[in-house]
Design an enzyme around this catalytic site. Structure first.
Site, PDB file in Angstrom:
ATOM      1  N   CYS B  42       0.812  -1.218   0.000  1.00 30.32           N
ATOM      2  CA  CYS B  42       0.000   0.000   0.000  1.00 30.32           C
ATOM      3  C   CYS B  42       0.846   1.269   0.000  1.00 30.32           C
ATOM      4  CB  CYS B  42      -0.933   0.018   1.198  1.00 30.32           C
ATOM      5  SG  CYS B  42      -2.064  -1.357   1.207  1.00 30.32           S
ATOM      6  N   CYS B 120       0.451   9.481   7.635  1.00 28.18           N
ATOM      7  CA  CYS B 120       1.744   9.040   8.164  1.00 28.18           C
ATOM      8  C   CYS B 120       1.740   9.098   9.693  1.00 28.18           C
ATOM      9  CB  CYS B 120       2.867   9.929   7.637  1.00 28.18           C
ATOM     10  SG  CYS B 120       3.047   9.820   5.859  1.00 28.18           S
TER      11      CYS B 120
END
Lengths: 560, 317
Positions: B42, B120
């Site tokens: 991913c 993130c």
């Protein structure tokens, strides 16, 4: 009898290449493309390749944006309902009044569900006003759905411009276009001039693929809820086992359309030739959709092949419209269909036009020669066409649907020696007598010539006597003098009555007067122009007020 | 899609790739807690591990003394991992206390992250959670008894909503609520779901349906035609009525723009004014001129911005 198929805007025959490409998938290659085993893989590869070809045809890179459908109608339904259901916060839709029913009826259905829909009008020539479009855009506009080219007039709408304006106004407004009439005929590039279009529908059977297959382009990220659910196909966006054979056929047809793009010039020449001979045969024929075509010509693009031909007759009223569609590619078949065109254009409220399509051309399914063959007798041509389709003004009047007094159903009854329409409800007793309406006409001598006028609604070259309806309380003479004052701003005097003529087709009786007038002409609202024709150059026309002119000329030649 | 990283982000990233002593890139042999999040397929994945100073009797009093990570990903993924380790080491947290560190804390430590990169920081917080779960198993701590809500299996259980990133309904529901995600693009920014093929956006049971079932159906959508007037709300007084606004635009066009265009044989027509959108049509020599686009933007739009309202947009018709 040799027949020529001219109705390729309605549907096209399957091209031999397409037939050849698709048959293996109806025979040996019958596997479900979703199956995992090796032989099914071949089918799913063919399907993928076909989708890639369709994507290329539309100038699209990413194949996942192409959803194969069963027809353009499904594509349109999926696009419009899908957009509405994915964007519940917005409740306003803009479309045109001349969309194909597959868009129009869906919009009307949403209207019933509480959506607000603007059906933009088109003018007499079938064109859309960009300003009206801009004014219609609102903060809560959900979707704009405007066809690329109209299926009745062939008018091309400036979809690229409209889509740009939409997106510049508000990128969240979705733009859908039904390109059923143009796919394969006009270049479509969804990365180029159509880059602002979010969704585009088209069907296969208009470009030599079979009926029963179409496609919907949905730009990546466009909020659209799936219409058919219950399967993983197309990532769940259009469930249902794929019609592999027909999708492969559609892809082949797309390739052919690209190969044959250069045929446009040849087809255009053929269309122009047919149009010319039709105009020679029927002098009052008006061609619709020409303005836009000319505009498109300037851009250097090809023309849409369909044209609408209208025969305007009478005071501000179009008697009927004949549709001639020309796209001669495959010889050996059948002529036009009018189908629901009549009801459709009623809804469209095209100014005052109430066109009534008439089929013509020769058909192999019907043996009667439907095209009026006698070129020298336009009057006969009119009558023939009127009789056949029962679409003349008179017939219209004499063929009502409901009682005009109580709204009840009607029945045919013999009344006063003739079978007539009468109200079937008890106690109402309304009868449609259908008495003709008197019309006043004036042959005006002005500046040593006969004054002919052109009504705004008439075609460019058509001139006739000044006419008007009587008002209550005035004598015919007063009436005609008033009309002359209103229409051309002249004070006239009546010299005498030329005669009384019945104009059966319009269910009118014409009272024609010979008048004289002096002074300067001032045009009224209803007229587009006047013409002075010296009496010796006046050639009477064979219908309506023309008979009065011919009688007047005859009387003039005889010495008193 | 340009974005700017903060200096702190850049600094942490550079430290890591240059192998500076302060960096935490690496592995701990025999860690007390280890957890992973994301997958290489991913685009980014993180393995996070920590070592504790074990309390002789009460595992709950263990203190995290060292944290390290292995992260596959972009600048901000590396920097987020660094930030997580730095926060943990700096605070002498017990693993349970460490659970308090959420993605917001990481973003704060990094002095901000571009919205497309929020995922993130979310990845860091998720990996930490997994590591703490692992620690609890190693040390025989029953997190449930402590009332700590950790969801180690929700990714394996439940219906997959986003197939591209393999994200399940329970996970997405929790994330939507935890991070207060209100739109599909916020979901994509935070957890990446819906960021690839996009088919799950409006599919039945897709992202929009999750949002609707959590927050209720969309409201207030459809205000996108420049609503600057409404947003300005504060200075009611200085506001022009639509009529005054249109008048002002017309006057300005008549007095300055039109004479300039006419000098070059062109002209301008105002087709419509819709809130702060001004639709104009260039005519005469301007119609079809190659420079028309520039004229419109530089001259017409700029003078309207300078003199009437800086939020005006001019659209060519």
């Amino acid at each position: 009898m040799k027949t020529i198929y001219l109705d390729n805007n309605a549907t096209t025959p399957v091209a031999p290449e397409v037939f050849e490409a698709l048959t293996p998938f109806l025979k040996d290659q019958y596997f479900n493309p979703s199956s995992m085993y090796e032989r099914a893989r071949g089918v799913s590869d063919a399907l993928k390749k076909a989708k890639r070809t369709i994507a290329n045809f539309l100038g699209v890179g990413n194949v996942t944006q192409i959803l194969p459908t069963s027809c353009a109608t499904e594509s349109n339904n999926a696009a419009i309902y899908g957009a509405a259901r994915a964007n519940p916060g917005r409740r306003h839709i803009i479309t045109t009044s001349v969309e194909h029913p597959a868009v129009l009826e869906v919009c009307k259905d949403l209207q019933r569900q509480g959506y607000e829909v603007d059906f933009l009008p088109v003018d007499r020539k079938g064109n859309l006003d960009v300003r009206t479009f801009i004014r219609a855009l609102r903060p809560d506009t959900l979707l704009v759905s405007i066809m690329h080219a109209n299926n009745e007039t062939g008018v091309i709408f400036p979809v690229d411009e409209l889509a740009r304006l939409t997106k510049e106004t508000d990128p969240s407004i979705l733009f859908h276009t039904d390109a059923t009439q143009t796919a394969g005929k006009l270049p479509i590039n969804l990365k180029g001039s159509f880059r602002h279009v979010d969704m585009l529908s088209f069907s296969g059977h208009k470009l030599h693929a079979p009926k029963g297959v179409g496609a919907l382009f949905v730009r990546r990220g466009t909020p659209v809820r799936p219409y058919l659910i219950g399967g993983h196909q197309e990532g769940g966006r259009r469930a249902g086992t794929e019609n592999v054979a027909f999708i492969v056929g559609l892809a082949r047809a797309c390739e052919l359309a690209i190969e044959h793009r250069d045929d446009e010039d040849r087809i255009r020449a053929m269309r122009d030739r047919l149009e010319k001979s039709l105009q020679e045969a029927i002098p009052y024929l008006e061609v619709q959709g020409r303005a836009q075509a000319a505009q498109h010509d300037q851009r250097g693009g090809p023309l849409h092949r369909g044209r609408r031909h209208a025969l305007p007759v009478g005071r501000g009223r179009y008697l009927r419209v004949q549709r001639v569609r020309v796209h001669v590619r495959v010889p050996g078949a059948v002529p036009c269909s009018a189908r629901n065109g009549r009801a459709f254009y009623r809804d469209a409220r095209l100014d005052k036009i109430q066109p009534q399509p008439v089929q013509y051309g020769r058909g192999h399914r019907r043996s009667d020669p439907r095209f009026p063959r006698n070129r020298d007798q336009p009057e006969k041509a009119f009558a023939l066409l009127g009789q056949r389709k029962g679409l003349s003004h008179r017939k219209d009047l004499m063929d009502p649907k409901f009682c005009q007094q109580c709204g009840g159903p009607l029945e045919r009854r013999e009344i006063a020696g003739r079978e007539r329409w009468a109200c079937a409800s008890e106690g109402c007793g309304w009868v449609l007598w259908g008495n003709p309406t008197p019309v006043l006409a004036a042959l005006i001598e002005h500046d040593d010539a006969v004054l002919l006028v052109r009504n705004r609604e008439w075609p460019e070259k058509m001139f006739g006597l000044l006419t008007g309806f009587m008002e209550s309380g005035e004598t015919p003479k007063e009436g005609i003098l008033r009309e002359i004052r209103e229409e051309v701003g002249l004070d006239a005097e009546v010299v005498g009555l030329i005669g009384v003529y019945s104009f059966d087709m319009m269910n009118q009786v014409i009272l024609a007067y010979h008048c004289r007038a002096e002074g300067d002409i001032k045009l009224g609202d209803e007229l587009a122009g006047v013409r002075h024709i010296p009496a010796d150059r006046l050639r009477p026309w064979p219908m309506g007020t023309g008979k009065a002119v011919s009688d007047w000329l005859a009387a003039r030649k005889q010495p008193d | 899609m340009a974005w700017e990283y903060s200096d702190k982000t850049k600094e942490l990233f550079m430290n890591a790739v240059q192998g500076k002593d302060s960096a935490h890139l690496g592995e701990i042999t025999d860690p007390d807690g280890i957890g992973e999040h994301g997958s290489i397929a991913c685009g980014d994945a993180m393995k996070f591990m920590f070592r504790v100073e074990r309390h002789p009797t009460d595992p709950l009093k263990d203190v995290i003394v060292e944290a390290k990570y292995l992260t596959f990903g972009c600048t901000s993924a590396i920097a987020s991992s660094e930030a997580l380790c730095a926060i943990i080491e700096g605070g002498r947290y017990t693993p349970i206390q460490a659970l308090e560190i959420d993605n917001a804390a990481i973003v704060k430590f990094l002095e901000g992250l571009p919205s497309q990169k929020i995922h993130c920081s979310v990845m860091g917080a998720e990996a930490l959670e997994a590591a703490v779960f692992n620690w609890a198993q190693n040390r025989g701590v029953d997190l449930r008894e402590l009332g700590v809500d950790i969801h180690p299996h929700e990714q394996e259980e439940g219906r997959i909503v986003c197939k591209c990133f393999s994200m399940t309904e329970p996970y997405l529901r929790r994330k939507i609520k935890e991070l207060n995600l209100r739109t599909i693009s916020e979901i994509t920014d935070a957890v990446k779901a819906g960021g690839a093929c996009a088919t799950c956006h409006h599919a039945p049971g897709g992202l929009q349906d999750l949002l609707d079932s959590i927050w209720g159906t969309a409201d207030g959508a459809g205000k996108s035609i420049s609503t600057a007037h409404a947003a300005d709300g504060a200075d009611e007084e200085g506001r022009l009525s639509p009529y005054q606004f249109a008048k002002k635009v017309e006057t300005l066009v008549d007095s300055t723009v039109r004479p300039m265009l006419q000098k070059d044989g062109g002209d301008i027509e105002i087709v419509d004014i819709k809130d702060l959108l001004v639709y104009v049509h260039l005519t005469g020599a301007c119609a079809g001129c190659v420079g028309a686009g520039m004229t419109l933007k530089m001259m017409v739009e700029q003078s309207l911005k300078d003199n009437v309202d800086e939020k005006i947009r001019v659209i060519a018709v």
